[in-house]
Design an enzyme around this catalytic site. Sequence first.
Site, PDB file in Angstrom:
ATOM      1  NE  ARG A   1      -3.891   0.641   1.891  1.00 20.38           N
ATOM      2  CZ  ARG A   1      -5.108   0.734   2.415  1.00 20.38           C
ATOM      3  NH1 ARG A   1      -5.322   1.489   3.484  1.00 20.38           N
ATOM      4  NH2 ARG A   1      -6.122   0.083   1.879  1.00 20.38           N
TER       5      ARG A   1
ATOM      6  CB  CYS B   1     -14.259   0.834  -0.055  1.00 18.54           C
ATOM      7  SG  CYS B   1     -13.746   2.558   0.091  1.00 18.54           S
TER       8      CYS B   1
ATOM      9  CG  ASP C   1     -13.660   6.177  -1.252  1.00 14.21           C
ATOM     10  OD1 ASP C   1     -13.634   5.902  -0.039  1.00 14.21           O
ATOM     11  OD2 ASP C   1     -12.622   6.295  -1.939  1.00 14.21           O
TER      12      ASP C   1
ATOM     13  NE  ARG D   1     -10.174  -5.359   0.804  1.00 11.31           N
ATOM     14  CZ  ARG D   1      -9.463  -4.304   1.244  1.00 11.31           C
ATOM     15  NH1 ARG D   1     -10.089  -3.263   1.735  1.00 11.31           N
ATOM     16  NH2 ARG D   1      -8.150  -4.266   1.144  1.00 11.31           N
TER      17      ARG D   1
ATOM     18  CG  HIS E   1      -8.485   0.008  -2.816  1.00 12.83           C
ATOM     19  ND1 HIS E   1      -7.635  -1.013  -2.454  1.00 12.83           N
ATOM     20  CD2 HIS E   1      -9.185   0.326  -1.672  1.00 12.83           C
ATOM     21  CE1 HIS E   1      -7.801  -1.303  -1.170  1.00 12.83           C
ATOM     22  NE2 HIS E   1      -8.732  -0.508  -0.691  1.00 12.83           N
TER      23      HIS E   1
ATOM     24  CD  GLN F   1     -12.999  -2.177  -0.578  1.00  8.40           C
ATOM     25  OE1 GLN F   1     -12.208  -2.004   0.326  1.00  8.40           O
ATOM     26  NE2 GLN F   1     -14.180  -2.745  -0.388  1.00  8.40           N
TER      27      GLN F   1
HETATM   28  N1  NVA Z   1     -10.067   6.683  -1.504  1.00 11.97           N
HETATM   29  C1  NVA Z   1      -9.701   6.234  -0.188  1.00 11.97           C
HETATM   30  C2  NVA Z   1      -9.948   4.767  -0.049  1.00 11.97           C
HETATM   31  C3  NVA Z   1      -9.711   4.226   1.331  1.00 11.97           C
HETATM   32  C4  NVA Z   1      -9.875   2.756   1.420  1.00 11.97           C
HETATM   33  C5  NVA Z   1      -8.247   6.591   0.086  1.00 11.97           C
HETATM   34  O1  NVA Z   1      -7.422   6.437  -0.832  1.00 11.97           O
HETATM   35  O2  NVA Z   1      -7.926   7.015   1.194  1.00 11.97           O
HETATM   36  N1   CP Z   2     -11.193  -0.191   2.444  1.00 12.78           N
HETATM   37  C1   CP Z   2      -9.926  -0.244   2.885  1.00 12.78           C
HETATM   38  O1   CP Z   2      -8.993  -0.475   2.108  1.00 12.78           O
HETATM   39  O2   CP Z   2      -9.796  -0.068   4.210  1.00 12.78           O
HETATM   40  P1   CP Z   2      -8.426   0.170   5.022  1.00 12.78           P
HETATM   41  O3   CP Z   2      -7.894   1.515   4.587  1.00 12.78           O
HETATM   42  O4   CP Z   2      -8.809   0.134   6.446  1.00 12.78           O
HETATM   43  O5   CP Z   2      -7.457  -0.912   4.662  1.00 12.78           O
END
Ligand code: NVA
Ligand code: CP
Length: 308
Positions: free
Chosen positions: A102, A263, A223, A291, A129, A132
């Site tokens: 990540r 998500c 989101d 997930r 992502h 997800q």
């Molecule tokens: N768009 C959000 C998704 C979190 C799972 C982010 O990138 O923070």
């Molecule tokens: N939806 C998601 O990826 O959650 P986290 O940021 O908690 O991993």
Amino acid sequence: MRHFLTLRDFTKEEILEIIDLAVIIKKEIKANVFKKYMPNKTLGMIFEKSSTRTRVSFEVGIYQLGGIGLFLSSNDIQLGRGEPIKDTSRVISRMVDMIMIRNDSQKELEEFASYSKVPIINGLTNKFHPVQLMADYLTIVEHNKTENLKVAYVGDGNNMTHSWLMLASKLGFDLSIATPIGYEVDQDILASALEFAKKSGSKIIVTNDPKRAVDGATVVTTDTWVSMGQEDEKETRIKDFNGFIVDKKLMSLASKDAMFLHCLPAYRDYEVSEEIFEEHSETIFSEAENRLHAQKAIMVWLDSKRDC
Ligand code: NVA
Ligand code: CP
């Protein structure tokens, strides 16, 4: 060897093969059958950003498959002190069997993958992502919503939106996206999706009108308005996203019994009202649980491609 960096790299058949595997793996674990699909395998998990779901689901997932996960915060490894990505990749990939990352930049993720000896999984970047979306589609399958599927995404044109574009255009379902002016999706990603849609038959609409996007949708999703790394823009974004909340009024335009997906993490009374969130909480938390199951399937699938 295959990586899981974006759904752009996957065919419809491959995506559905992984989903079918997820259904089987989920059934097995629910029946308390711990099939060791990946005995003694190791998963490195590099996190440059916060996470609840991704971390827990990958760590528990690899354990349930018979392997072990290593949590590697970028603050704690030399990557965070400037060791080059290509060196980090060449070191870690000689020691583990698979790596989940990540990080912010999709480009850096791709660089990491290009130097890796083992499959790399995207655990979220600024652009995509994909893990997800596999959980989201599994949830749609379980709720028998795949026939005449029409998804409406309301909110920021971000990593989630881009991933929906890839999934819809590969699988051939309809997708309407409503973003505020100035928060539209990446135009290159949209162009790729429109290209894939020509083959799959997916109808893709992008608009600045949430009502138009939600009209007749069978699945509505959103989101956060403020993704990780955008905290400084919070105030401006909240003003700019005025009118983009998914609330009862907006949901009433969707088809009867429409599903609502998120998500997570969710920010109540910003992108979604408390009322809609709680009304759909059972689905949302099944989505979160999925997930675990979807990612186990991704890992097993990638591992199988590596062995053959
Ligand atoms: N768009 C959000 C998704 C979190 C799972 C982010 O990138 O923070
Ligand atoms: N939806 C998601 O990826 O959650 P986290 O940021 O908690 O991993």
